[in-house]
Design an enzyme around this catalytic site. Sequence first.
Site, PDB file in Angstrom:
ATOM      1  N   ILE A   8       0.862  -1.178   0.000  1.00  0.00           N
ATOM      2  CA  ILE A   8       0.000   0.000   0.000  1.00  0.00           C
ATOM      3  C   ILE A   8       0.898   1.227   0.000  1.00  0.00           C
ATOM      4  O   ILE A   8       2.046   1.164   0.437  1.00  0.00           O
ATOM      5  CB  ILE A   8      -0.976   0.039   1.205  1.00  0.00           C
ATOM      6  CG1 ILE A   8      -0.224  -0.038   2.534  1.00  0.00           C
ATOM      7  CG2 ILE A   8      -2.021  -1.052   1.082  1.00  0.00           C
ATOM      8  CD1 ILE A   8      -1.097   0.196   3.754  1.00  0.00           C
ATOM      9  N   SER A   9       0.358   2.338  -0.503  1.00  0.00           N
ATOM     10  CA  SER A   9       1.144   3.565  -0.618  1.00  0.00           C
ATOM     11  C   SER A   9       1.035   4.452   0.605  1.00  0.00           C
ATOM     12  O   SER A   9       1.983   5.136   0.963  1.00  0.00           O
ATOM     13  CB  SER A   9       0.693   4.366  -1.836  1.00  0.00           C
ATOM     14  OG  SER A   9       0.830   3.593  -2.996  1.00  0.00           O
ATOM     15  N   THR A  10      -0.116   4.486   1.214  1.00  0.00           N
ATOM     16  CA  THR A  10      -0.323   5.393   2.342  1.00  0.00           C
ATOM     17  C   THR A  10      -0.924   4.639   3.515  1.00  0.00           C
ATOM     18  O   THR A  10      -1.492   3.557   3.353  1.00  0.00           O
ATOM     19  CB  THR A  10      -1.289   6.542   1.964  1.00  0.00           C
ATOM     20  OG1 THR A  10      -2.583   5.983   1.714  1.00  0.00           O
ATOM     21  CG2 THR A  10      -0.812   7.303   0.749  1.00  0.00           C
TER      22      THR A  10
END
Length: 186
Positions: A8-10
């Site tokens: 996941i990015s955030t």
Amino acid sequence: MKIGYARISTTDQSLQSQIDALTAAGCDEVVSDEVSGAATKRPKLDKLLARLGQGDVLVVVRLDRLGRSLPHLIDVVRTIEARGAGLLSLSEAIDTTTAGGRLIFHLMGALAQFERTLIIERTQAGLQAARKRGAKVGRPRALTTDQVKHANALIANGEPPASVARSLKVDRATLYRAMASAKGRT
């Protein structure tokens, strides 16, 4: 061995749906990262790729979880293949352990290479057209002609080149290149 990779990015996103899908796909282990897709270094992915062995399969939910761009993704898959392992993407139904999956992936790679070549050709054509119009292309010179003349005079009078470069706020190598270039133009 099937090893899942989730990313996941955030912190606003959740890994759980990816982990559930990878577990349902029969992964023996799931490695997860919380890092931007644009990041060039992903320590957990790098460690995972380094330990892949002959016959292992890296499983991802979607290809965009693995690579930040198509060229990067192709590099990652080459690394996987070099280790004798395969890649399975659940959403795109690409499985490089099969002939059809390798074909699809290599077609994607060929298209990416074609796109890179077109970008290079368009860039070169644009630069050539700009030069024909008389535009100066590239990085501006660090030193003007007057600054180079002044530097030559200072050095000829015994000033150390390093001191002259510092006074002009450039590196000594930049000063030498500018002086050599000016000498070639006269």
